[in-house]
Design an enzyme around this catalytic site. Structure first.
Site, PDB file in Angstrom:
ATOM      1  N   SER A   1      43.266 -42.220  17.644  1.00 24.02           N
ATOM      2  CA  SER A   1      43.292 -41.863  19.063  1.00 24.02           C
ATOM      3  C   SER A   1      43.413 -40.340  19.195  1.00 24.02           C
ATOM      4  O   SER A   1      42.620 -39.606  18.585  1.00 24.02           O
ATOM      5  CB  SER A   1      44.443 -42.604  19.759  1.00 24.02           C
ATOM      6  OG  SER A   1      44.339 -42.483  21.155  1.00 24.02           O
TER       7      SER A   1
ATOM      8  N   ARG B   1      51.240 -45.909  33.215  1.00 19.80           N
ATOM      9  CA  ARG B   1      51.320 -46.726  32.001  1.00 19.80           C
ATOM     10  C   ARG B   1      50.542 -48.029  32.161  1.00 19.80           C
ATOM     11  O   ARG B   1      49.882 -48.489  31.227  1.00 19.80           O
ATOM     12  CB  ARG B   1      52.779 -47.029  31.674  1.00 19.80           C
ATOM     13  CG  ARG B   1      52.985 -47.857  30.411  1.00 19.80           C
ATOM     14  CD  ARG B   1      52.456 -47.151  29.185  1.00 19.80           C
ATOM     15  NE  ARG B   1      52.800 -47.868  27.956  1.00 19.80           N
ATOM     16  CZ  ARG B   1      52.428 -47.489  26.746  1.00 19.80           C
ATOM     17  NH1 ARG B   1      51.708 -46.392  26.593  1.00 19.80           N
ATOM     18  NH2 ARG B   1      52.791 -48.199  25.678  1.00 19.80           N
TER      19      ARG B   1
ATOM     20  N   ASP C   1      36.856 -51.683  21.855  1.00 21.40           N
ATOM     21  CA  ASP C   1      37.528 -50.476  22.354  1.00 21.40           C
ATOM     22  C   ASP C   1      36.704 -49.866  23.484  1.00 21.40           C
ATOM     23  O   ASP C   1      35.590 -49.386  23.275  1.00 21.40           O
ATOM     24  CB  ASP C   1      37.687 -49.472  21.210  1.00 21.40           C
ATOM     25  CG  ASP C   1      38.548 -48.266  21.569  1.00 21.40           C
ATOM     26  OD1 ASP C   1      38.801 -48.045  22.767  1.00 21.40           O
ATOM     27  OD2 ASP C   1      38.961 -47.547  20.641  1.00 21.40           O
TER      28      ASP C   1
ATOM     29  N   HIS D   1      41.431 -50.705  21.909  1.00 21.80           N
ATOM     30  CA  HIS D   1      41.815 -49.413  21.337  1.00 21.80           C
ATOM     31  C   HIS D   1      43.099 -49.502  20.522  1.00 21.80           C
ATOM     32  O   HIS D   1      43.244 -48.825  19.506  1.00 21.80           O
ATOM     33  CB  HIS D   1      41.972 -48.385  22.464  1.00 21.80           C
ATOM     34  CG  HIS D   1      42.323 -47.019  21.983  1.00 21.80           C
ATOM     35  ND1 HIS D   1      41.480 -46.275  21.186  1.00 21.80           N
ATOM     36  CD2 HIS D   1      43.445 -46.268  22.163  1.00 21.80           C
ATOM     37  CE1 HIS D   1      42.055 -45.114  20.905  1.00 21.80           C
ATOM     38  NE2 HIS D   1      43.242 -45.089  21.478  1.00 21.80           N
ATOM     39  N   ASP D   2      44.025 -50.315  20.953  1.00 16.73           N
ATOM     40  CA  ASP D   2      45.318 -50.432  20.270  1.00 16.73           C
ATOM     41  C   ASP D   2      45.255 -51.231  18.971  1.00 16.73           C
ATOM     42  O   ASP D   2      46.281 -51.425  18.311  1.00 16.73           O
ATOM     43  CB  ASP D   2      46.346 -51.113  21.192  1.00 16.73           C
ATOM     44  CG  ASP D   2      47.138 -50.104  22.004  1.00 16.73           C
ATOM     45  OD1 ASP D   2      46.907 -48.897  21.839  1.00 16.73           O
ATOM     46  OD2 ASP D   2      47.984 -50.536  22.806  1.00 16.73           O
TER      47      ASP D   2
END
Length: 421
Positions: free
Chosen positions: A203, A272, A369, A402-403
C-alpha cells in the site's frame, strides 16, 4: 553502528556522539513533560544531556526512537530542524551485513509488525515476520520504520515544533512519499546499515519502497512491492479526498488546531468507514454478511437506524480506529499518497538501470483490489522490467481486496517465501 549497546548518532556538524537507544513514542520532545508518560530515556546527543519523557498513542514497548542529523529538507519544500524516526527490529544482522530487510508500513500501522520478547502482542504482519515464517528471523534482520508524518513515534503534525514549543499541527511542512523514504534512508545511516537484502512495502509502504528503490538503487538487492502503485489513480484520489473532507468538515477539527485528546471523532469515524469500503471487496462481503440483519436488540429505532450486519461491522471497526490515529497525520499521509508519481523521477529510473543486472523484484497484486487495482501492479512490474530488473509478478485471487496482504496468509505467505528462499 552499534557500540556497547548504544547507537551512534551524527549531529548536524557531522561529528559522532553515542546515545542509548531511545524508547520512542508520539510527540517526542526534549525538554517538556507530556501527559501519558510511558518511557523515560537520556538524550546525550549534541542537543544536550537531559531526561526526556514522551506522550504516546498505543505505542509498543519494543519501539525505539532515533534522532536524525538535521536539518531535514522536505521534497516539496520546507525544513524540519529535528526529526525522530521510530522503529522496531527483530533478528540478528550477520557478519557480512547483507541480511537486513527494511519494512515500510501502510498509512495507519505503527512499526510493530510482529511480536518480540519486548512486546508479545501480535503485530500487524504477525503471520509474515517471525522465526520459521516467510520473512524468517532465523535468516534475516528486519527493521520496520514508522513513517515520517505518522503518530507512533516518528515526527509528525502532532509532534512538538521546537521553534514554538507547541504541536506542529498544520505548520508541519508538506509531506511526500519521497520524504518517508529519505527519512528511512537517513535512519539506516544512523544505525550503521550500509546495505539491504530487501526493501518491502505494501500500500503506502509499497509506494515508499518504490521511492526508496529509485532514490537509493545502490542500497538494496531485492524489492517487494505489494498492492501498491507507481502513481495514485483518480479513483483512489477521489476516495481519499472525500475522507479528508469528512475530517475537515468536523467542527472539532478546528482548522487543524484541535487540542490533544479532543480530536475530530465524527470525521475520523466516517473517514474510516469509507476507507474500509475501499480496503475490502464486495465479493468478500457478499459471502460474510449477505443481507443478514443485526439482532433485534441491537437495531436502532427509526427508519434509518442500523439494521444490517454490514452496517454493524463498519461501525465497530470505525469506532475501534477512532482515537488510535491522529487526524492531521491522516490528512498529511493521505495527501502524500495522492502526490506520488514515479514519472516525476525519470532520471532515477535511468540510475536504477545501472544496478538492474543484480536487482530482483517481486510485484504482487490482488484481483479484487479496487483501491490499487491489478493493472497498477502490472504497471510497476513493466516499469521495473524495462529498467532491467528481474521481475516476478503475481496476481492473487484473494477475496479480501486491498487488505488481503494483511489477512490472506494462504496466498501471500507462499509467494513471499518463494521469493526470499
Amino acid at each position: 553502528m552499534i557500540l556497547n549497546g548504544h547507537y551512534t548518532f551524527y549531529d548536524s556538524f557531522g561529528t559522532i556522539t553515542h546515545a542509548p537507544v531511545l524508547q520512542g513514542c508520539k510527540g517526542y520532545q526534549s525538554s517538556r513533560e507530556c501527559t501519558n508518560v510511558v518511557h523515560t530515556a537520556k538524550d546525550t546527543t549534541a542537543q544536550g544531556a537531559e531526561t526526556v519523557k514522551h506522550a504516546h498513542r498505543a505505542l509498543s514497548p519494543a519501539t525505539r526512537l532515533i534522532r536524525l542529523p538535521g536539518p531535514f529538507r522536505m521534497f516539496r519544500g520546507g525544513t524540519l530542524s529535528e526529526v525522530d524516526i521510530a522503529f522496531e527490529s527483530w533478528g540478528e544482522q550477520n557478519e557480512a551485513g547483507d541480511n537486513t530487510i527494511l519494512l515500510f508500513t501502510g498509512l495507519s500501522p505503527s512499526a510493530h509488525a510482529t511480536s518480540s520478547r519486548d512486546d508479545a502482542q501480535p503485530g500487524w504482519w504477525e503471520y509474515m515476520v517471525g522465526h520459521g515464517r516467510p520473512i524468517d528471523l532465523d535468516r534475516y534482520h528486519v527493521i520496520c520504520v514508522n513513517s515520517l508524518g505518522s503518530c507512533f513515534g516518528s515526527t509528525g503534525p502532532s509532534s512538538i515544533n521546537p521553534r514554538t514549543g507547541e504541536p506542529y499541527r498544520l505548520d508541519f511542512p508538506e509531506l511526500s512519499v519521497e520524504d518517508i523514504a529519505a527519512s528511512a534512508y537517513a535512519a539506516l545511516k544512523v544505525l550503521g546499515i550500509k546495505h539491504l537484502h530487501s526493501v518491502v512495502g505494501a500500500s503506502l509502504g509499497g509506494m515508499t519502497a518504490l521511492a526508496f528503490a529509485l532514490h537509493y538503487p545502490e542500497m538494496f538487492d531485492n524489492l517487494i512491492s505489494l498492492c501498491a502503485a507507481a502513481k495514485a489513480s483518480p479513483h483512489a484520489i477521489a476516495i481519499r479526498s472525500l475522507q479528508r473532507e469528512m475530517i475537515r468538515k468536523d467542527p472539532d477539527w478546528e482548522g487543524g488546531n484541535y487540542p490533544p485528546y479532543h480530536e475530530p471523532v465524527e470525521g475520523m469515524r466516517l473517514a474510516r468507514k469509507l476507507g474500509l469500503i475501499s480496503y475490502r471487496s464486495a465479493l468478500e462481503w457478499d459471502g460474510r454478511f449477505a443481507r443478514e440483519r443485526v439482532d433485534d436488540e441491537r437495531q436502532e429505532p427509526g427508519p434509518f437506524g442500523m439494521e444490517f450486519q454490514i452496517e454493524s461491522y463498519l461501525e465497530a471497526n470505525a469506532r475501534k480506529f477512532v482515537g488510535s490515529f491522529d487526524a492531521n497525520s491522516y490528512l498529511y499521509l493521505s495527501r502524500a499518497m495522492d502526490w506520488f508519481d514515479v514519472a516525476d523521477h525519470k532520471e532515477r529510473l535511468i540510475a536504477l538501470s545501472k544496478y538492474a543486472a543484480s536487482r530482483q523484484a517481486l510485484v504482487v497484486g490482488v484481483e479484487t483490489d479496487v483501491l490499487f487495482p491489478l493493472h497498477q501492479q502490472k504497471e510497476i512490474a513493466e516499469m521495473l522490467a524495462e529498467s532491467g530488473v528481474a521481475v516476478t509478478f503475481e496476481a492473487l485471487s484473494s477475496v479480501q481486496g486491498h487488505d488481503a496482504f494483511l489477512v490472506d496468509k494462504e496466498r501471500f505467505a507462499p509467494v513471499i517465501e518463494r521469493f526470499l528462499r
